[in-house]
Design a protein around this motif. Structure first.
Motif, mmCIF file in Angstrom:
data_model
loop_
_atom_site.group_PDB
_atom_site.id
_atom_site.type_symbol
_atom_site.label_atom_id
_atom_site.label_comp_id
_atom_site.label_asym_id
_atom_site.label_seq_id
_atom_site.Cartn_x
_atom_site.Cartn_y
_atom_site.Cartn_z
ATOM 1 N N ASP A 4 0.874 -1.046 0.109
ATOM 2 C CA ASP A 4 -0.050 -0.112 0.050
ATOM 3 C C ASP A 4 0.916 1.253 -0.076
ATOM 4 O OD1 ASP A 4 -2.567 1.527 0.213
ATOM 5 O OD2 ASP A 4 -1.898 1.877 2.207
ATOM 6 N N TYR A 5 1.945 1.437 0.936
ATOM 7 C CA TYR A 5 2.807 2.238 0.946
ATOM 8 C C TYR A 5 3.409 2.507 -0.421
ATOM 9 C CZ TYR A 5 7.266 4.823 1.958
ATOM 10 O OH TYR A 5 8.136 5.784 1.782
ATOM 11 N N SER A 36 2.432 1.785 -3.274
ATOM 12 C CA SER A 36 1.351 2.040 -4.177
ATOM 13 C C SER A 36 1.028 3.420 -4.388
ATOM 14 C CB SER A 36 0.496 0.968 -4.422
ATOM 15 O OG SER A 36 0.652 -0.427 -4.491
ATOM 16 N N ARG A 37 0.967 3.955 -3.214
ATOM 17 C CA ARG A 37 0.580 5.204 -3.103
ATOM 18 C C ARG A 37 1.543 6.289 -3.031
ATOM 19 N NH1 ARG A 37 -2.904 4.942 2.274
ATOM 20 N NH2 ARG A 37 -2.238 7.193 2.065
ATOM 21 N N PRO A 42 4.231 8.936 -4.241
ATOM 22 C CA PRO A 42 4.129 9.512 -5.854
ATOM 23 C C PRO A 42 5.763 9.429 -6.207
ATOM 24 C CG PRO A 42 4.387 11.314 -3.882
ATOM 25 C CD PRO A 42 4.273 9.696 -3.241
#
Length: 115
Positions: A9-10, A12-13, A15
């Motif tokens: 999740d980290y 993937s999110r 930038p």
């Protein structure tokens, strides 16, 4: 393994398109540490030193493990992460599986043992 979803999740999110060099270095270090820790805890791998005349200090830190075939192999977690960076989006499970396969720690469907 419980960290895989949170770590995925980290990344993937994150930038990634806005990352500066220091951000990439931090992410690389974090993922490299995670790969090593995962291999050590799940497979009993260990840190070792390998001579490498291509790097300024003459050696590199590697993770060493004995594969299912009884042979001891080494990988550099930094190389594992760099390879994953070339296959964006970053996939934590793929990165771990790649390291396991390189060290021959994971069973392969083709070997027929079904583990």
């Amino acid at each position: 393994m419980t960290l895989i979803p949170a770590l995925q999740d980290y990344v993937s999110r994150a930038p990634l398109g806005e990352f500066e060099q220091s951000d990439w270095l931090t992410l690389h270090s974090d993922l490299m540490s995670y790969v090593a820790d995962y291999l050590i805890h799940k497979h009993g791998a260990r840190w070792n030193i390998a001579k490498d005349p291509k790097v300024p200090r003459g050696y590199r830190y590697v993770i060493e493990a004995t594969g299912r075939d009884g042979q001891t192999r080494r990988i550099d977690p930094a190389d594992v992460v760099m390879k994953e960076f070339s296959s964006v989006p970053i996939n934590i499970t793929r990165m771990l599986a790649s390291s396991e396969l390189t060290l021959r720690l994971a069973s392969q469907v083709a070997d027929g043992d079904g583990d």
